[in-house]
Design a protein around this motif. Structure first.
Motif, PDB file in Angstrom:
ATOM      1  N   LYS A 102       0.836  -1.201   0.000  1.00 53.96           N
ATOM      2  CA  LYS A 102       0.000   0.000   0.000  1.00 53.96           C
ATOM      3  C   LYS A 102       0.873   1.253   0.000  1.00 53.96           C
ATOM      4  O   LYS A 102       1.828   1.355   0.768  1.00 53.96           O
ATOM      5  CB  LYS A 102      -0.904   0.002   1.239  1.00 53.96           C
ATOM      6  CG  LYS A 102      -1.919  -1.134   1.280  1.00 53.96           C
ATOM      7  CD  LYS A 102      -2.719  -1.126   2.573  1.00 53.96           C
ATOM      8  CE  LYS A 102      -3.697  -2.301   2.615  1.00 53.96           C
ATOM      9  NZ  LYS A 102      -4.433  -2.372   3.907  1.00 53.96           N
ATOM     10  N   ASN A 103       0.533   2.204  -0.886  1.00 54.60           N
ATOM     11  CA  ASN A 103       1.276   3.470  -0.977  1.00 54.60           C
ATOM     12  C   ASN A 103       2.777   3.213  -1.082  1.00 54.60           C
ATOM     13  O   ASN A 103       3.597   3.840  -0.412  1.00 54.60           O
ATOM     14  CB  ASN A 103       0.967   4.341   0.240  1.00 54.60           C
ATOM     15  CG  ASN A 103       1.360   5.791   0.044  1.00 54.60           C
ATOM     16  OD1 ASN A 103       1.487   6.265  -1.099  1.00 54.60           O
ATOM     17  ND2 ASN A 103       1.562   6.499   1.132  1.00 54.60           N
ATOM     18  N   THR A 143       6.105   4.121   1.151  1.00 51.51           N
ATOM     19  CA  THR A 143       6.194   3.150   2.245  1.00 51.51           C
ATOM     20  C   THR A 143       7.477   2.340   2.232  1.00 51.51           C
ATOM     21  O   THR A 143       8.132   2.162   3.266  1.00 51.51           O
ATOM     22  CB  THR A 143       4.990   2.182   2.190  1.00 51.51           C
ATOM     23  OG1 THR A 143       3.787   2.928   2.342  1.00 51.51           O
ATOM     24  CG2 THR A 143       5.080   1.130   3.280  1.00 51.51           C
TER      25      THR A 143
END
Length: 490
Positions: free
Chosen positions: A248-249, A253
């Motif tokens: 995610k992201n 990240t």
């Protein structure tokens, strides 16, 4: 003859391939990404398997080797983070080096990841079997029954392979369980060990702050040998980059996860290396080179400490087998998808969204090497020593290329701000130069078998490079340069 559409090297077809053969987007959480970085470095395993080697190479300079290798390693982590900002790719270095420097160098960087991870399967499965047998049958059986150790290690390897195959959610859940217990045990024992090391008489060295300076790293090849082993300690955090397409992201990240992972394991490495030097005599460290952590555990908590830390080492080893399988399978998947190796490696299972074929090939090759190493190796310590040093060479090779790829690819924005200058320019440059230095400086001092494994296996990459160059010409070898916005800010 009608051409197979999957072999048509056009931009449209490549887009279709990427869509049809896509990993599970968003399958790894932000916290899970950091956990993967810590698990990839395998703190308990690294301490158990490498401490005796590091102390043998650097003596009381071992804490300094970890410190002065950790600083440039952070520079490489920054490089990985910023490269991921503009190119989230399962192949990570394989793609970044191709776009930042040259596709041939990119392929060799990816190949070095594959080779180092495959060798590690031997170095990792061996302690997994040994620690499990020692836990249930005692140290004597673990040291003498090679067949049993081999079978148990292979079994753990197959269990982790199943976790990797059955989807990234399964992989992450397994890591949460194993790594939380492992790190929890290490933290508790560190909290007990520090006051005991300070207040109680021990048979090791008397602590001095100059252990963290350069004074004990002098002599022919001492610093380079120690740095190569220290690089192995940290290696593995970059699995977060290979999980970029599943995180995610990810463009923000994965970089932060890598940096946090290095900082966490650095603290643990320094505490346990220093404590080992203080609490254990040199002969004891040397005699227990395969797993010094169990002996240290008995010194910290007599009676049961060794057994508890064996649990931590076993969990750490099993966990890092999983992260290494993830890293090598994703790299092979990316290489197959870009036609630089057979396209079968680039296919995914539609149900689990994982590169099953790539994973199974790695499992088969690694198990074969694991069995051969146990049959023909003279000792556990010798096998681990060869593996760690050869992997150190391969790590230094592809880390340095990634660092230089960032500097060349981001050259137009390095001087946009002081932060860019430090985190995109200076620190990654120091990391890349450091890795390149230890790569070349280590070669003359290595045992021949280490150079054969470390360099010869990288050189073998020229064969698939030549065989698949035409098929991959449009998909990979004509890759566009990194596209970095001119107003990019760190």
């Amino acid at each position: 003859m009608t051409q197979n559409p999957l072999e048509t090297d056009t931009s449209l077809q490549r887009a279709i391939d990427y869509q049809e053969h896509a990993l599970q987007a968003g399958g790894v959480s932000k916290a899970g990404s950091t956990l993967m970085a810590v698990a990839g470095s395998a703190p308990a395993y690294s301490i158990a398997a490498s401490t005796a080697l590091l102390i043998g190479a650097a003596g009381v300079g071992a804490p300094a080797a970890l410190l002065w290798c950790g600083i440039p390693m952070l520079g490489i982590a920054f490089a990985f983070g910023y490269l991921a900002r503009v190119d989230t790719h399962a192949g990570a270095s394989f793609s970044w080096v191709a776009r930042g420097l040259h596709p041939i160098l990119g392929f060799l960087a990816g190949w070095a990841v594959v080779i180092s991870a495959t060798i590690f399967m031997v170095a990792g499965a061996l302690p997994a079997g040994q620690m499990t047998v020692a836990l249930f049958a005692g140290d004597k059986v673990a040291n003498e029954n090679t067949l049993l150790v081999t079978l148990v290690g292979a079994l753990w390897f197959l269990v982790m392979a199943a976790a990797v195959i059955f989807g990234v959610h399964t992989t992450e859940r397994a890591q949460w369980i194993m790594s939380i217990i492992e790190v929890g045990i290490l933290v508790v024992f560190a909290a007990i060990a520090i006051p005991r090391a300070i207040t109680t008489y021990h048979h090791g060295e008397t602590f001095s702050w100059d252990w963290f300076g350069f004074g004990h790293l002098t002599g022919a090849g001492v610093f380079v040998a120690a740095a190569l082993i220290a690089a192995f300690y940290y290696w593995g955090w970059d699995v977060t980059a290979n999980l970029g397409e599943e995180t995610k992201n990810a463009h923000k990240t994965t970089g932060l996860a890598g940096v946090l992972g290095i900082v966490i394991v650095f603290i643990l490495f320094e505490i346990y290396t220093t404590t080992t030097l203080v609490m254990l005599p040199g002969k004891t460290i040397e005699a227990n080179s395969g797993n010094v952590l169990s002996v240290l555990g008995d010194a910290i908590m007599p009676g049961i400490g060794g057994k508890i830390l064996i649990i931590a080492v076993a969990l750490s080893t099993i966990a890092t087998l999983e992260t290494t399988l993830v890293q090598v399978s994703r790299t092979l998947f990316a290489m197959g998808r870009d036609r630089t190796i057979p396209f079968a490696f680039g296919r995914i299972n539609r149900k689990w969204k994982t590169p099953v074929f790539a994973t199974l090939v790695v499992v088969g090759v690694s198990l074969l090497l694991f069995v051969l190493a146990n049959v023909f190796g003279d000792s556990v310590g010798q096998i681990l020593g060869w593996a760690i040093s050869s992997i150190g060479l391969q790590i230094a090779f592809y880390y340095s290329l990634a660092g230089f790829a960032l500097i060349i690819g981001f050259r137009k924005v390095i001087f946009r701000s002081l932060k860019n200058f430090l985190l995109i320019g200076v620190w990654p440059f120091v990391g890349a130069v450091f890795m390149l230095y230890i790569f070349f400086a280590a070669i003359p001092n290595n045992e021949p078998v280490v150079n054969i494994l470390g360099l010869g296996l990288i050189a073998i990459g020229i064969i698939p490079l030549a065989l698949f160059y035409r098929k991959a010409k449009d998909a990979y070898f004509s890759r566009r340069p990194l596209e970095v916005p001119e107003d990019f800010a760190a």
